[in-house]
Design an enzyme around this catalytic site. Structure first.
Site, PDB file in Angstrom:
ATOM      1  N   LYS A 110       0.782  -1.380  -0.062  1.00 50.16           N
ATOM      2  CA  LYS A 110      -0.001   0.004   0.118  1.00 50.16           C
ATOM      3  C   LYS A 110       0.813   1.221  -0.077  1.00 50.16           C
ATOM      4  CE  LYS A 110      -3.335  -2.830  -0.114  1.00 50.16           C
ATOM      5  NZ  LYS A 110      -4.105  -3.291   1.080  1.00 50.16           N
TER       6      LYS A 110
HETATM    7  C1  LIG Z   1      -5.282  -4.383   1.504  1.00 54.19           C
HETATM    8  C2  LIG Z   1      -6.331  -4.204   1.450  1.00 54.19           C
HETATM    9  C3  LIG Z   1      -7.313  -4.730   2.318  1.00 54.19           C
HETATM   10  C4  LIG Z   1      -6.592  -5.558   3.501  1.00 54.19           C
HETATM   11  O1  LIG Z   1      -5.853  -4.812   4.068  1.00 54.19           O
HETATM   12  P1  LIG Z   1      -4.729  -5.980   5.043  1.00 54.19           P
HETATM   13  O2  LIG Z   1      -3.882  -4.998   5.494  1.00 54.19           O
HETATM   14  O3  LIG Z   1      -3.842  -6.847   4.053  1.00 54.19           O
HETATM   15  O4  LIG Z   1      -5.529  -6.727   5.868  1.00 54.19           O
HETATM   16  C5  LIG Z   1      -8.742  -4.449   2.297  1.00 54.19           C
HETATM   17  N1  LIG Z   1      -9.165  -3.810   1.496  1.00 54.19           N
HETATM   18  C6  LIG Z   1      -8.640  -3.408   0.334  1.00 54.19           C
HETATM   19  C7  LIG Z   1      -9.219  -2.777  -0.909  1.00 54.19           C
HETATM   20  C8  LIG Z   1      -7.300  -3.753   0.211  1.00 54.19           C
HETATM   21  O5  LIG Z   1      -6.647  -3.071  -0.886  1.00 54.19           O
END
Ligand SMILES: *Cc1c(COP(=O)(O)O)cnc(C)c1O
Length: 381
Positions: free
Chosen positions: A185
């Site tokens: 992210k």
């Molecule tokens: C990455 C992501 C999540 C989950 O996040 P984690 O930190 O991996 O649990 C949820 N929704 C979206 C759209 C994501 O891209």
């Protein structure tokens, strides 16, 4: 020059300042739930334009905590888009409730407010909008629907931290907004997440939820007494992770600026290419570009996508597909009776999607290499 490129679709950046922040936190005496957690919560709440942040150990935990704050229960329905990571819908299933999939807009692949309206029933408890690829959904239309029916509006902002809609930052556009700090992210704490809100009651419920459902209301009075009033989880995040998050946050504005620069180059190059279309832009949105997604045009898109995808992978580009529509996963088919044909726009789009490399550390020559390689792949495909 032989090309031994290896460019992933996303990659974190860790610098000396990050290392120092983490070692300082590790030697400070607090390993978990110390001052860095509160500092990080306040800093993320601030850029989100809201009063509260609750840091947890993943974006998924943040989604789960939000569903707890909204008191989602068995028998409730929550409307979600199919074009997202499974966690956006799984959090509804965690509560014993039913995710109801509302199709997306063909141009932006963001949840279509008109489709949301069609899915409202007497059981609908709320909407989870997902800022797919990094641009905010049409929150004005979604807010009108939520208010009209007296239901909650949550934003899965895992792709859109740092973005905005009509001048309002992501984080302030829904009742609760969720972020992920997974390495892929915009900014990372290793694993981690946060829920931000302006609502003090939601904030309180999410704090209790991340700590087993234990209230600390009596602590000050008796020193030792506490009560577990509801069933929560251990979703706590460590202090050293939040120290990393704070350090990363200081570079978020420049990273987003670079992502927008890369996207502008891609947009220009791909607009001129036959056979692909970039995603449409949401009116009034400032995009945070977690992903840069292209969509193949024409006939046999599924076969063409496989050929192009394999070619790109074979030439050192770590391309991905975001996403297999969530309602097509066996778990949802088997447990919620979902099936092909339920969300035709998402299903059709899915056949041609490819996410290209997009991260701030990409060099200009990397961007050029991506553009040239996509061009060649399309000619051969
Ligand atoms: C990455 C992501 C999540 C989950 O996040 P984690 O930190 O991996 O649990 C949820 N929704 C979206 C759209 C994501 O891209």
């Amino acid at each position: 020059m032989g090309n031994s490129k290896n460019i992933p679709y996303g990659r974190q950046s860790i610098d000396e300042q990050d290392l120092k922040a983490v070692t300082d936190a590790l030697t400070s005496g607090w390993l978990t739930t110390g001052p860095k957690v509160a500092e990080f919560e306040q800093a993320i709440a601030k850029i989100s334009g809201v009063a509260h942040g609750v840091a947890v150990n993943s974006g998924t935990a943040a989604l789960h905590a939000a569903m707890f704050a909204f008191e989602v229960k068995e028998g409730d329905e929550v409307i979600v888009p199919p074009m997202t990571f499974a966690a956006s819908a799984n959090c509804v299933a965690y509560m014993g409730a039913t995710p109801v999939f509302a199709d997306v807009d063909p141009d932006t692949l963001l949840i279509d407010p008109a489709e949301v309206e069609k899915k409202i029933t007497s059981k609908t408890k709320g909407i989870i909008a997902v800022d797919y690829a990094g641009q905010p959904c049409d929150y004005e239309a979604l807010r009108n629907i939520a208010d009209k029916h007296g239901i909650f509006l949550a934003a899965d902002g895992c792709h859109s931290i740092g973005g905005s809609l009509n001048g309002k930052p992501v984080g302030s556009l829904a009742d609760i907004t969720l972020y992920s700090f997974h390495p892929v992210k915009h900014m990372t704490t290793g694993e981690g997440g946060m829920a931000v809100t302006d609502n003090a009651e939601y904030d309180k419920r999410m704090r209790i939820f991340r700590n087993h459902g234990i209230t600390a209301d009596f602590r000050q009075r008796d020193g030792w007494f506490y009560e577990m009033q509801e069933l929560g989880f251990n979703y706590r995040i460590t202090d050293f992770q939040c120290a990393l998050g704070l350090s990363q946050l200081s570079r978020l504005p420049e990273w987003i600026a670079r992502r927008r620069e890369i996207a502008a180059i891609y947009d220009k190059e791909f607009a001129a290419m036959e056979g692909i279309a970039p995603l449409g832009k949401q009116e009034g949105a400032k995009h945070a570009y977690h992903l840069y997604v292209i969509n193949l045009e024409g006939e046999n898109r599924s076969d063409k996508r496989k050929a192009v995808f394999d070619y790109l992978r074979g030439h050192g580009l770590g391309v991905q597909v975001h996403y297999i529509p969530v309602h097509l996963h066996p778990y949802y088919k088997n447990n919620f009776g979902t099936h092909e044909g339920m969300c035709p726009v998402a299903e059709k789009a899915y056949e041609g999607l490819i996410s290209l490399p997009m991260f701030p550390l990409m060099e200009n020559e990397d961007i050029e290499y991506v553009v040239e390689t996509v061009q060649t792949a399309l000619r051969q495909g």
